[in-house]
Design a protein around this motif. Structure first.
Motif, PDB file in Angstrom:
ATOM      1  N   LEU A   4     -11.577  -2.286  -1.025  1.00  0.00           N
ATOM      2  CA  LEU A   4     -10.210  -2.649  -0.651  1.00  0.00           C
ATOM      3  C   LEU A   4      -9.425  -2.883  -1.938  1.00  0.00           C
ATOM      4  O   LEU A   4      -9.878  -3.641  -2.802  1.00  0.00           O
ATOM      5  CB  LEU A   4     -10.215  -3.928   0.190  1.00  0.00           C
ATOM      6  CG  LEU A   4      -8.847  -4.539   0.509  1.00  0.00           C
ATOM      7  CD1 LEU A   4      -8.092  -3.688   1.525  1.00  0.00           C
ATOM      8  CD2 LEU A   4      -9.002  -5.970   1.044  1.00  0.00           C
ATOM      9  N   GLY A   5      -8.284  -2.222  -2.098  1.00  0.00           N
ATOM     10  CA  GLY A   5      -7.425  -2.449  -3.258  1.00  0.00           C
ATOM     11  C   GLY A   5      -6.197  -3.246  -2.845  1.00  0.00           C
ATOM     12  O   GLY A   5      -5.679  -3.051  -1.739  1.00  0.00           O
ATOM     13  N   ILE A   6      -5.750  -4.132  -3.740  1.00  0.00           N
ATOM     14  CA  ILE A   6      -4.554  -4.947  -3.460  1.00  0.00           C
ATOM     15  C   ILE A   6      -3.636  -4.889  -4.674  1.00  0.00           C
ATOM     16  O   ILE A   6      -4.074  -5.093  -5.807  1.00  0.00           O
ATOM     17  CB  ILE A   6      -4.952  -6.407  -3.145  1.00  0.00           C
ATOM     18  CG1 ILE A   6      -5.755  -6.449  -1.837  1.00  0.00           C
ATOM     19  CG2 ILE A   6      -3.717  -7.302  -3.042  1.00  0.00           C
ATOM     20  CD1 ILE A   6      -6.338  -7.817  -1.528  1.00  0.00           C
ATOM     21  N   ARG A  31      -8.758   6.302   2.465  1.00  0.00           N
ATOM     22  CA  ARG A  31      -8.866   6.076   3.910  1.00  0.00           C
ATOM     23  C   ARG A  31      -7.593   5.432   4.456  1.00  0.00           C
ATOM     24  O   ARG A  31      -7.266   5.590   5.628  1.00  0.00           O
ATOM     25  CB  ARG A  31     -10.072   5.187   4.229  1.00  0.00           C
ATOM     26  CG  ARG A  31     -11.398   5.827   3.865  1.00  0.00           C
ATOM     27  CD  ARG A  31     -11.657   7.077   4.702  1.00  0.00           C
ATOM     28  NE  ARG A  31     -12.871   7.761   4.291  1.00  0.00           N
ATOM     29  CZ  ARG A  31     -12.989   9.083   4.194  1.00  0.00           C
ATOM     30  NH1 ARG A  31     -11.959   9.860   4.467  1.00  0.00           N
ATOM     31  NH2 ARG A  31     -14.119   9.636   3.813  1.00  0.00           N
ATOM     32  N   SER A  32      -6.897   4.680   3.616  1.00  0.00           N
ATOM     33  CA  SER A  32      -5.601   4.122   4.013  1.00  0.00           C
ATOM     34  C   SER A  32      -4.873   3.703   2.751  1.00  0.00           C
ATOM     35  O   SER A  32      -5.499   3.462   1.715  1.00  0.00           O
ATOM     36  CB  SER A  32      -5.782   2.914   4.937  1.00  0.00           C
ATOM     37  OG  SER A  32      -6.439   1.867   4.238  1.00  0.00           O
ATOM     38  N   ASN A  33      -3.542   3.664   2.829  1.00  0.00           N
ATOM     39  CA  ASN A  33      -2.742   3.236   1.670  1.00  0.00           C
ATOM     40  C   ASN A  33      -1.406   2.737   2.229  1.00  0.00           C
ATOM     41  O   ASN A  33      -0.506   3.510   2.481  1.00  0.00           O
ATOM     42  CB  ASN A  33      -2.530   4.421   0.712  1.00  0.00           C
ATOM     43  CG  ASN A  33      -1.957   4.001  -0.637  1.00  0.00           C
ATOM     44  OD1 ASN A  33      -1.956   2.797  -0.970  1.00  0.00           O
ATOM     45  ND2 ASN A  33      -1.472   4.959  -1.406  1.00  0.00           N
ATOM     46  N   VAL A 311      -0.053  15.790 -12.153  1.00  0.00           N
ATOM     47  CA  VAL A 311       0.780  14.656 -11.716  1.00  0.00           C
ATOM     48  C   VAL A 311       0.234  14.197 -10.359  1.00  0.00           C
ATOM     49  O   VAL A 311      -0.331  15.011  -9.624  1.00  0.00           O
ATOM     50  CB  VAL A 311       2.275  15.019 -11.578  1.00  0.00           C
ATOM     51  CG1 VAL A 311       2.940  15.246 -12.913  1.00  0.00           C
ATOM     52  CG2 VAL A 311       2.456  16.255 -10.688  1.00  0.00           C
ATOM     53  N   PRO A 312       0.419  12.922 -10.015  1.00  0.00           N
ATOM     54  CA  PRO A 312      -0.022  12.480  -8.690  1.00  0.00           C
ATOM     55  C   PRO A 312       0.976  12.944  -7.624  1.00  0.00           C
ATOM     56  O   PRO A 312       2.091  13.356  -7.962  1.00  0.00           O
ATOM     57  CB  PRO A 312      -0.005  10.956  -8.798  1.00  0.00           C
ATOM     58  CG  PRO A 312       0.540  10.617 -10.146  1.00  0.00           C
ATOM     59  CD  PRO A 312       1.014  11.842 -10.818  1.00  0.00           C
ATOM     60  N   SER A 313       0.587  12.850  -6.352  1.00  0.00           N
ATOM     61  CA  SER A 313       1.552  13.078  -5.277  1.00  0.00           C
ATOM     62  C   SER A 313       2.661  12.024  -5.420  1.00  0.00           C
ATOM     63  O   SER A 313       2.472  11.015  -6.110  1.00  0.00           O
ATOM     64  CB  SER A 313       0.869  12.917  -3.925  1.00  0.00           C
ATOM     65  OG  SER A 313       0.442  11.568  -3.775  1.00  0.00           O
ATOM     66  N   ILE A 314       3.791  12.231  -4.751  1.00  0.00           N
ATOM     67  CA  ILE A 314       4.887  11.256  -4.854  1.00  0.00           C
ATOM     68  C   ILE A 314       4.396   9.870  -4.405  1.00  0.00           C
ATOM     69  O   ILE A 314       4.683   8.855  -5.051  1.00  0.00           O
ATOM     70  CB  ILE A 314       6.092  11.694  -3.980  1.00  0.00           C
ATOM     71  CG1 ILE A 314       6.586  13.090  -4.392  1.00  0.00           C
ATOM     72  CG2 ILE A 314       7.220  10.651  -4.041  1.00  0.00           C
ATOM     73  CD1 ILE A 314       7.352  13.169  -5.681  1.00  0.00           C
ATOM     74  N   ALA A 315       3.626   9.824  -3.326  1.00  0.00           N
ATOM     75  CA  ALA A 315       3.156   8.527  -2.807  1.00  0.00           C
ATOM     76  C   ALA A 315       2.249   7.810  -3.803  1.00  0.00           C
ATOM     77  O   ALA A 315       2.224   6.577  -3.858  1.00  0.00           O
ATOM     78  CB  ALA A 315       2.418   8.734  -1.490  1.00  0.00           C
ATOM     79  N   LEU A 316       1.509   8.574  -4.617  1.00  0.00           N
ATOM     80  CA  LEU A 316       0.622   7.943  -5.601  1.00  0.00           C
ATOM     81  C   LEU A 316       1.309   7.732  -6.951  1.00  0.00           C
ATOM     82  O   LEU A 316       0.728   7.147  -7.858  1.00  0.00           O
ATOM     83  CB  LEU A 316      -0.652   8.779  -5.785  1.00  0.00           C
ATOM     84  CG  LEU A 316      -1.628   8.826  -4.608  1.00  0.00           C
ATOM     85  CD1 LEU A 316      -2.848   9.663  -4.966  1.00  0.00           C
ATOM     86  CD2 LEU A 316      -2.054   7.429  -4.164  1.00  0.00           C
ATOM     87  N   SER A 317       2.561   8.229  -7.090  1.00  0.00           N
ATOM     88  CA  SER A 317       3.291   8.039  -8.353  1.00  0.00           C
ATOM     89  C   SER A 317       3.826   6.624  -8.457  1.00  0.00           C
ATOM     90  O   SER A 317       3.662   5.951  -9.476  1.00  0.00           O
ATOM     91  CB  SER A 317       4.498   8.983  -8.437  1.00  0.00           C
ATOM     92  OG  SER A 317       4.091  10.309  -8.561  1.00  0.00           O
ATOM     93  N   THR A 318       4.492   6.182  -7.393  1.00  0.00           N
ATOM     94  CA  THR A 318       5.064   4.832  -7.414  1.00  0.00           C
ATOM     95  C   THR A 318       3.954   3.841  -7.038  1.00  0.00           C
ATOM     96  O   THR A 318       2.867   4.235  -6.611  1.00  0.00           O
ATOM     97  CB  THR A 318       6.264   4.745  -6.448  1.00  0.00           C
ATOM     98  OG1 THR A 318       5.888   5.361  -5.215  1.00  0.00           O
ATOM     99  CG2 THR A 318       7.460   5.496  -6.999  1.00  0.00           C
ATOM    100  N   ASP A 319       4.263   2.545  -7.203  1.00  0.00           N
ATOM    101  CA  ASP A 319       3.218   1.527  -7.059  1.00  0.00           C
ATOM    102  C   ASP A 319       2.528   1.592  -5.696  1.00  0.00           C
ATOM    103  O   ASP A 319       3.192   1.647  -4.655  1.00  0.00           O
ATOM    104  CB  ASP A 319       3.819   0.142  -7.283  1.00  0.00           C
ATOM    105  CG  ASP A 319       4.137  -0.094  -8.758  1.00  0.00           C
ATOM    106  OD1 ASP A 319       3.709   0.737  -9.584  1.00  0.00           O
ATOM    107  OD2 ASP A 319       4.799  -1.098  -9.064  1.00  0.00           O
ATOM    108  N   ASN A 320       1.219   1.583  -5.718  1.00  0.00           N
ATOM    109  CA  ASN A 320       0.423   1.635  -4.496  1.00  0.00           C
ATOM    110  C   ASN A 320      -0.959   1.076  -4.791  1.00  0.00           C
ATOM    111  O   ASN A 320      -1.382   1.012  -5.942  1.00  0.00           O
ATOM    112  CB  ASN A 320       0.316   3.097  -4.016  1.00  0.00           C
ATOM    113  CG  ASN A 320      -0.514   3.921  -4.965  1.00  0.00           C
ATOM    114  OD1 ASN A 320      -1.729   4.006  -4.836  1.00  0.00           O
ATOM    115  ND2 ASN A 320       0.110   4.534  -5.980  1.00  0.00           N
ATOM    116  N   ALA A 321      -1.662   0.663  -3.721  1.00  0.00           N
ATOM    117  CA  ALA A 321      -2.962   0.015  -3.923  1.00  0.00           C
ATOM    118  C   ALA A 321      -4.116   1.006  -3.982  1.00  0.00           C
ATOM    119  O   ALA A 321      -5.197   0.650  -4.441  1.00  0.00           O
ATOM    120  CB  ALA A 321      -3.209  -1.004  -2.816  1.00  0.00           C
ATOM    121  N   ALA A 322      -3.899   2.266  -3.550  1.00  0.00           N
ATOM    122  CA  ALA A 322      -5.009   3.224  -3.600  1.00  0.00           C
ATOM    123  C   ALA A 322      -5.441   3.445  -5.049  1.00  0.00           C
ATOM    124  O   ALA A 322      -6.637   3.539  -5.350  1.00  0.00           O
ATOM    125  CB  ALA A 322      -4.602   4.546  -2.949  1.00  0.00           C
TER     126      ALA A 322
END
Ligand code: KG4
Ligand code: ZN
Length: 352
Positions: A4-6, A31-33, A311-322
């Protein structure tokens, strides 16, 4: 194993579950983000208000973690560890994630792993693409940082350059505010620049002299600076007649000309450093890596230089826990554990 990432370092409350696949080509699966953005709250103030950010993290953290577990069809028993962003970032915001993670680790008996926020951004590249050809030259470009890392082995980052003043994302946000475009500035400038003439205004470009292999490197050779450009935009706006209301076209031209300068400096320096250090690939991560112009120009520079660009996907570019979960997995396997004395560190250094 599932982790689990936070992530709560700035204005996004995020939790994610990442699982190891056993496949070396794509070792991690998301599995989720779940990301709860606070943008609407801070927009009213023209930027992130730290006290409002930490209070909102407190409201959101439990729901965001529950949702991340539910989306991953996981319970606490399915997890092998908990990873959390320790820093850098806003101390009040970081403390919410760190306190939650410590409480969850104590209650569940799961091991706790502390993660550096920028290690998470770098790991977003490996999470998306699997192992990169190494050595890689990685640019991390966000609202708080603009740094170049020489990555010779996974999980080891040698900082070779950084911004001397504003981060690139910060420059986007400040310039957007200046021309009345609201917060955050990056996405809106990116969109409006598409309709503008990038040569309409000659803003200074932080072009560099390319280092000569026969000469020693100059100190700060790989550093960035964006405050001069920001001031040039300010001067340009102030030089107009009083009460000047720029037309839509004029705003688009300012956006395009400003963006050309920023992207030119980022791409130029990253590829010059890649050449100098003999990189076999180039990575660009962090919120500004979502920028369409930066993606296009980096891809073109990569094709010219014969270097693959990631480059990461747009969802993984901005801050995220994945990305924090992925960095957490790497640290977990390197034997790194945090105990319940873990504290948030707003100025945490990224050690190799
Ligand atoms: O990585 P991030 O989500 O948070 C920090 O760690 O700072 O980056 C946020 C920054 C903001 O400054 C935002 O304006 C910028 O990333 N950004 C962009 C774009 N999308 C987000 N900048 C330029 N173009 C974009 N499309
Ligand atoms: Zn970030």
């Amino acid at each position: 194993m599932r982790i689990l990432g936070i992530e709560t370092s700035c204005d996004e409350t995020s939790a994610a579950v990442v699982e190891e696949t056993g496949d070396p080509a794509t070792p991690w699966a998301i599995r989720s983000n779940v990301v709860a953005s606070q943008v609407v709250i801070h927009r009213e103030w023209g930027g992130v208000v730290p006290e409002l950010a930490s209070r909102q993290h407190i409201r959101d953290i439990c729901g965001v973690v529950d949702r991340a577990l539910a989306d991953a069809a996981s319970t606490w028993r399915d997890l092998g560890a908990i990873a959390v962003t320790q820093g850098p970032g806003l101390v009040g915001s970081l403390l919410v994630g760190v306190s939650f993670a410590k409480a969850a680790a104590a209650a569940s008996g799961l091991p706790l792993v502390a993660v550096h926020h920028l290690a998470g951004h770098i790991e977003s590249l490996f999470l998306q693409h699997g192992p990169l050809p190494l050595p890689a030259m990685v640019l991390v470009v966000s609202g708080g940082h603009t740094s170049l890392y020489d990555v010779r082995s996974p999980g080891h980052y040698r900082a070779i350059g950084r911004t001397r003043d504003d981060a690139a994302g910060e420059a986007y946000d400040k310039v957007a505010k200046l021309v009345g475009l609201g917060y955050p500035g990056g996405p809106v400038i990116d969109r409006l620049a598409k309709g503008g003439n990038e040569r309409a205004i000659a803003f200074p470009t932080a072009r560099m002299t390319h280092p000569d292999r026969n000469q020693p490197l100059q100190k700060g050779q790989w550093d960035f600076s964006f405050s001069g450009l920001k001031t040039a935009v300010l001067r340009y706006v102030r030089a107009q007649s009083e009460g000047w209301q720029p037309s839509e076209q004029e705003v688009a031209d300012i956006c395009a000309s400003f963006q050309r300068s920023v992207v030119g400096a980022l791409v130029d320096k990253t590829f010059a450093a890649a050449r100098w250090y003999g990189a076999r690939s180039v990575g660009i991560a962090g919120g500004v890596s979502a920028n369409s112009r930066l993606r296009a120009d980096a891809a073109a520079a990569g094709a010219r230089a014969g270097l693959p660009v990631f480059v990461p996907s747009i969802a993984l570019s901005t801050d995220n826990a994945a990305m924090i979960a992925a960095a957490g997995l790497r640290r977990f396997h390197a034997g790194m554990r945090a105990d319940l004395t873990l504290n948030a560190d707003p100025a945490l250094a990224l050690e190799s």
